[in-house]
Scaffold this active site. Structure first.
Site, short mmCIF file in Angstrom:
data_model
loop_
_atom_site.label_atom_id
_atom_site.label_comp_id
_atom_site.label_asym_id
_atom_site.label_seq_id
_atom_site.Cartn_x
_atom_site.Cartn_y
_atom_site.Cartn_z
N LYS A 124 -3.08 -142.94 39.14
CA LYS A 124 -2.99 -143.79 39.31
C LYS A 124 -2.88 -143.41 37.41
CE LYS A 124 -2.17 -147.11 41.29
NZ LYS A 124 -1.03 -146.70 41.94
N SER A 125 -2.28 -142.80 37.42
CA SER A 125 -1.76 -142.04 35.73
C SER A 125 -0.01 -141.54 36.08
CB SER A 125 -2.61 -140.11 35.53
OG SER A 125 -3.67 -140.64 35.80
N GLY A 126 0.20 -142.50 36.52
CA GLY A 126 1.78 -142.46 36.50
C GLY A 126 2.55 -141.31 37.87
N HIS A 165 -3.93 -134.59 43.82
CA HIS A 165 -4.12 -134.50 42.38
C HIS A 165 -5.80 -134.18 42.36
CE1 HIS A 165 -2.87 -138.83 42.65
NE2 HIS A 165 -2.91 -139.24 43.33
N TYR A 222 1.39 -139.87 29.64
CA TYR A 222 1.75 -141.22 30.51
C TYR A 222 2.70 -141.91 28.79
CZ TYR A 222 2.33 -145.26 32.57
OH TYR A 222 3.48 -146.43 33.72
#
Length: 337
Positions: free
Chosen positions: A79-81, A144, A232
């Site tokens: 969930k970091s782009g 990840h 981000y």
């Protein structure tokens, strides 16, 4: 002898390609565990927290994936782009074959996660060992996994890694909303407060997140030709500039003619969060990563939404953790207050 060594001996002795259920269960039973957010338990493996299927895939990756010098690996904390980074990278690397304005561009008909597969969720998932010899070169891959968990061939080859990080406040909010949508009902409710406490203790998928960030950050300082570290928020603020930086690093720099013809801006627009989210392929279906709906991969994609969800005490706690964990590293984040 540790259970990991026993497993390795069993695999070598029997010339096994995959890990047996019996020995994998023994491994899990030897690991520290806590309550999971989308699985019953999450386990501490090689210094980071993972779900059982992720651990199984990581063992396979470490044993069977050999990085090539031309491999391009995209790494993120969840969930970091990630989806955005995959779309941008695919468009950059393949722009000679697929012009950004053509109506049948793969990014208009396929989810970015299908075009840039995860090592642990697609290629080596479910105890499978893929034949990657026929993959088009360069192989554009994603993970990840923390840098320290990557196979030796990643560190020793000339392959390149692009790491995208998001400020920890927005990352937490995005993770929480994502888990809230895909968490099995059988596991019961999971409050924001409970999730935040686990996050602050580092007990999240591939956490502690500060160790994850620092691993790639410090390597980018030591070896800037190997690891490109992107933020981000900076990409959102000046997408074209960061896009050109990424293209240069990947070995696909934009020519002066391309810049004059608006190719950089065209790719940025095609891969924007708003455009990707509105595509039918990203609103329908499931399975782009694992078996959940593709639409859950897109929420807001903005900067600063954490102010709508975190209490002052939460902000103070997370701020203190960041200051302590990142002290003297040179890594910091600008927060929208």
């Amino acid at each position: 002898m540790s259970i990991t060594e026993v497993i390795e001996d069993e695999m070598n002795a029997q010339e096994q390609e995959t890990l047996s259920t019996e020995f994998f269960d023994e491994l899990l039973s030897s690991l520290p565990k806590e309550k999971g957010q989308r699985t019953p338990d999450i386990f501490l493996y090689q210094g980071f927290w993972c779900q059982p299927k992720e651990i199984q895939a990581i063992i396979s990756i470490q044993k069977h994936y050999t990085a090539e010098g031309t491999d391009l690996i995209l790494a993120t904390i969840p969930k970091s782009g990630t989806t955005w980074l995959k779309a941008l990278s695919f468009a950059i690397v393949n722009r000679k074959q697929f012009y950004h304005s053509q109506k049948d561009h793969p990014l208009l008909t396929s989810n970015p996660h299908e075009l840039v597969p995860f090592l642990e969720y697609k290629l080596f998932a479910d105890n499978q060992i893929p034949d990657m010899s026929s993959f088009p070169r360069p192989r554009l891959l994603a993970t990840h996994m923390p840098l320290g968990a990557m196979p030796d061939s990643v560190r020793n080859s000339r392959c390149k890694l692009v790491y995208l990080v998001r400020n920890p406040f927005d990352t937490f909010v995005s993770i929480y909303h994502f888990i809230d949508k895909i968490r099995p009902k059988a596991l019961g409710p999971f409050s924001l407060e409970e999730a935040f406490d686990m996050y602050c203790r580092g007990v999240i998928g591939f956490g502690p997140y500060w160790e994850h960030m620092l691993g790639y950050w410090l390597e980018s300082l030591r070896n800037p030709h190997k690891v490109l570290f992107l933020k981000y928020e900076e990409m959102k603020e000046n997408t074209s500039f960061e896009l050109k930086k990424m293209a240069e690093f990947l070995g696909y720099p934009f020519s002066r003619e391309e810049e004059e013809d608006g190719v950089v801006e065209g790719i940025a627009k095609m891969c924007s969060f708003e455009h990707l989210k509105d595509l039918e392929v990203n609103k329908m279906g499931k399975g782009a990563i694992v078996n959940f709906e593709n639409k859950h991969l897109f929420r807001k994609g903005g900067v600063g939404d954490w102010v709508n969800h975190l209490t002052p005490l939460m902000v103070e706690r997370l701020t203190n953790i960041m200051e302590q964990k990142l002290a003297c590293s040179g890594l910091s984040f600008k927060l929208l207050l």
